[in-house]
Enzyme design. Structure first.
Site, mmCIF file in Angstrom:
data_model
loop_
_atom_site.group_PDB
_atom_site.id
_atom_site.type_symbol
_atom_site.label_atom_id
_atom_site.label_comp_id
_atom_site.label_asym_id
_atom_site.label_seq_id
_atom_site.Cartn_x
_atom_site.Cartn_y
_atom_site.Cartn_z
ATOM 1 N N HIS A 140 0.848 -1.206 0.000
ATOM 2 C CA HIS A 140 0.000 0.000 0.000
ATOM 3 C C HIS A 140 0.884 1.256 0.000
ATOM 4 O O HIS A 140 0.617 2.213 -0.723
ATOM 5 C CB HIS A 140 -0.893 0.045 1.250
ATOM 6 C CG HIS A 140 -1.977 -0.991 1.283
ATOM 7 N ND1 HIS A 140 -2.158 -1.843 2.349
ATOM 8 C CD2 HIS A 140 -2.941 -1.306 0.381
ATOM 9 C CE1 HIS A 140 -3.195 -2.630 2.100
ATOM 10 N NE2 HIS A 140 -3.686 -2.333 0.913
ATOM 11 N N ARG A 166 -1.768 -5.690 -8.713
ATOM 12 C CA ARG A 166 -0.582 -6.517 -8.461
ATOM 13 C C ARG A 166 -0.384 -7.588 -9.517
ATOM 14 O O ARG A 166 0.723 -7.873 -9.937
ATOM 15 C CB ARG A 166 -0.708 -7.200 -7.085
ATOM 16 C CG ARG A 166 -0.622 -6.267 -5.915
ATOM 17 C CD ARG A 166 -1.158 -6.901 -4.672
ATOM 18 N NE ARG A 166 -2.570 -7.248 -4.838
ATOM 19 C CZ ARG A 166 -3.342 -7.724 -3.902
ATOM 20 N NH1 ARG A 166 -2.851 -7.979 -2.701
ATOM 21 N NH2 ARG A 166 -4.615 -7.993 -4.112
ATOM 22 N N SER A 209 -3.198 -7.695 2.563
ATOM 23 C CA SER A 209 -3.506 -7.594 3.997
ATOM 24 C C SER A 209 -3.898 -8.952 4.554
ATOM 25 O O SER A 209 -3.536 -9.296 5.689
ATOM 26 C CB SER A 209 -4.652 -6.604 4.208
ATOM 27 O OG SER A 209 -4.264 -5.325 3.812
#
Ligand code: PNS
Length: 167
Positions: A19, A92, A130
């Site tokens: 992030h 990503r 995450s």
């Protein structure tokens, strides 16, 4: 709307170095970036909204022209209220594409003047998310280089992992 201001939205549960990589790239493109944390409880976050805001404020404290904020409701409404015109999202891998494409097109349908810009993080963060970070933390694995030390501390507290393994 202000072409100079971009909104980087997400759950940030917790914020990762991936992030931060995206955020840094966004600040190179836009003079002002708002990191907008969703308070959507449907996502069942592991950290409270306040905790996620605090983690983001700590990890971005040395970055300039960044504001950390929360939002509820539709993202495009928040973008408009913030007088911004751009949404930043990280991409990503190809696996991210379908979800991101759907969201970007829905946001465009909801407000045609809001533009979504995709940025790619450093390839070393391609596998980082995450949820992977939470999984590693839950089992006491090392998170060095994946999250800011203050975030690692919060994760250890959440999963009651001792900072220095006993023995
Ligand atoms: O980090 P995440 O969980 O992938 O972020 C998703 C987020 C918060 C950007 C997305 O769920 C969102 O924009 N929520 C607000 C509701 C909304 O505007 N939905 C319409 C877009 S499909």
């Amino acid at each position: 709307m202000n072409q100079q201001c971009a909104v980087y939205p997400g759950s940030f549960d917790p914020p990762t170095n991936g992030h931060l990589d995206i955020l840094l790239r966004a600040t190179q493109l836009f003079p002002k970036v708002i990191v907008a944390v969703t308070d959507n409880q449907n996502k069942n976050p592991s950290f409270t909204l306040e905790e996620r805001l605090t983690m983001l404020r700590t990890t971005t404290s040395k970055m300039h022209n960044i504001k950390v904020d929360s939002f509820s409701g539709l993202l495009v409404d928040y973008v408009q209220q913030s007088r911004a015109s751009v949404i930043i999202r990280g991409l990503r891998a190809v696996s991210d594409f379908e979800y991101e494409f759907q969201m970007a097109l829905m946001n465009r349908r909801l407000n045609r003047s809001v533009i979504t810009v995709f940025l790619m993080p450093d390839e070393s963060y391609t596998y980082l998310s995450s949820s992977v970070v939470r999984e590693v933390a839950r089992h006491g694995g090392s998170l060095r280089g994946l999250v800011h030390p203050s975030v690692e501390k919060k994760l250890k507290k959440l999963y009651r992992i001792p900072s220095h393994p006993i023995g």
